[in-house]
Design an enzyme around this catalytic site. Structure first.
Site, PDB file in Angstrom:
ATOM      1  N   PRO A  85       0.825  -1.213   0.000  1.00  0.00           N
ATOM      2  CA  PRO A  85       0.000   0.000   0.000  1.00  0.00           C
ATOM      3  C   PRO A  85       0.858   1.261   0.000  1.00  0.00           C
ATOM      4  O   PRO A  85       1.833   1.362   0.735  1.00  0.00           O
ATOM      5  CB  PRO A  85      -0.807  -0.128   1.297  1.00  0.00           C
ATOM      6  N   CYS A  86       0.462   2.214  -0.840  1.00  0.00           N
ATOM      7  CA  CYS A  86       1.335   3.362  -1.089  1.00  0.00           C
ATOM      8  C   CYS A  86       0.997   4.571  -0.228  1.00  0.00           C
ATOM      9  O   CYS A  86       1.718   5.563  -0.260  1.00  0.00           O
ATOM     10  CB  CYS A  86       1.242   3.759  -2.562  1.00  0.00           C
ATOM     11  N   GLN A  87      -0.092   4.518   0.545  1.00  0.00           N
ATOM     12  CA  GLN A  87      -0.529   5.719   1.236  1.00  0.00           C
ATOM     13  C   GLN A  87       0.540   6.273   2.178  1.00  0.00           C
ATOM     14  O   GLN A  87       0.591   7.465   2.451  1.00  0.00           O
ATOM     15  CB  GLN A  87      -1.809   5.452   2.036  1.00  0.00           C
ATOM     16  N   PHE A 107       3.672   6.479   1.584  1.00  0.00           N
ATOM     17  CA  PHE A 107       4.795   7.055   0.862  1.00  0.00           C
ATOM     18  C   PHE A 107       4.397   8.197  -0.071  1.00  0.00           C
ATOM     19  O   PHE A 107       5.228   8.973  -0.483  1.00  0.00           O
ATOM     20  CB  PHE A 107       5.475   5.995  -0.005  1.00  0.00           C
TER      21      PHE A 107
END
Length: 220
Positions: free
Chosen positions: A36-38, A40
């Site tokens: 999950p990218c949230q 970064f």
């Protein structure tokens, strides 16, 4: 998972990654992932590896060590250099930045870490489509000729929703979003539209991954 099973009924789902043990898996040739990218994202709160979602990156690292695949691929969003450097150190390869607009009319810059030899990227076409975004209080035309980056919450309205005109009701359909992710038409059908938008906003641009995987053919 429901859509994956619809399109690939023989796919094996083995559950929560934190409970998967490499010693219990068969030989793995290719390990791919995108934590999950949230934690970064430049569009997010600029959190870091302490964010529990971003910490799933270390599960990828763990399985990489346990299964020792011939090839691996990890995708994430653009992030602070310090975060990117940590991922690079753990994976032992430098990242390659690829924007989906090389392949399709969507602005989607992403970063890929892989030991697959990536072939030369194509030139960006001169896209000339009209797309807009609703920016809380005004419409913004995307003058680059491509659609703004598809997001997981684009089906719920609100900020940064891609539009085809200066009309809040004129948003992209799930099928149009599938095309912008180079996913086959109606691939995501079978669940609610909000879930379709979420999957497509969270997903990978297929043609980008296909280009990367072309390197597998030559690296025999």
């Amino acid at each position: 998972m429901k859509i994956a099973k619809k399109n690939f009924p023989n796919m094996q789902h083995i559950g929560d990654v934190t409970k998967v043990k490499g010693s219990e898996l068969p030989k793995i040739d290719l390990l791919i992932g995108g934590s999950p990218c949230q934690g970064f994202s430049f569009a997010g709160k600029q959190l870091n590896f302490n964010d529990p979602r971003s910490a799933l990156f270390f599960e990828f690292v763990r399985l990489l060590k346990e299964v020792k695949p011939k090839y691996f691929l990890l995708e994430n969003v653009r992030m602070k250099q310090e975060y990117q450097d940590v991922i690079t150190e753990y994976l032992g390869v430098k990242p390659v930045s690829i924007n989906s607009d090389l392949f399709v009319q969507q602005n989607r810059p992403r970063v890929y870490w892989t030991n697959i030899p990536i072939k030369e990227l194509p030139e960006r076409p001169e896209w000339n489509h009209e797309y807009y975004q609703w920016r809380r209080t005004y419409f913004r035309e995307n003058k680059s000729g491509v659609c703004p980056c598809l997001t997981a919450n684009m089906g719920t309205g609100g900020h940064n929703v891609p539009l085809k005109s200066k009309d809040l009701t004129n948003k992209l359909s799930p099928i149009e979003c599938e095309a912008l992710q180079t996913v086959p038409e109606d691939y995501t059908s079978g669940v609610s539209n909000s879930q379709r938008y979420k999957m497509l906003g969270n997903g990978w641009t297929v043609d980008v991954i296909a280009h990367i995987f072309e390197g597998l053919i030559d690296d025999d």
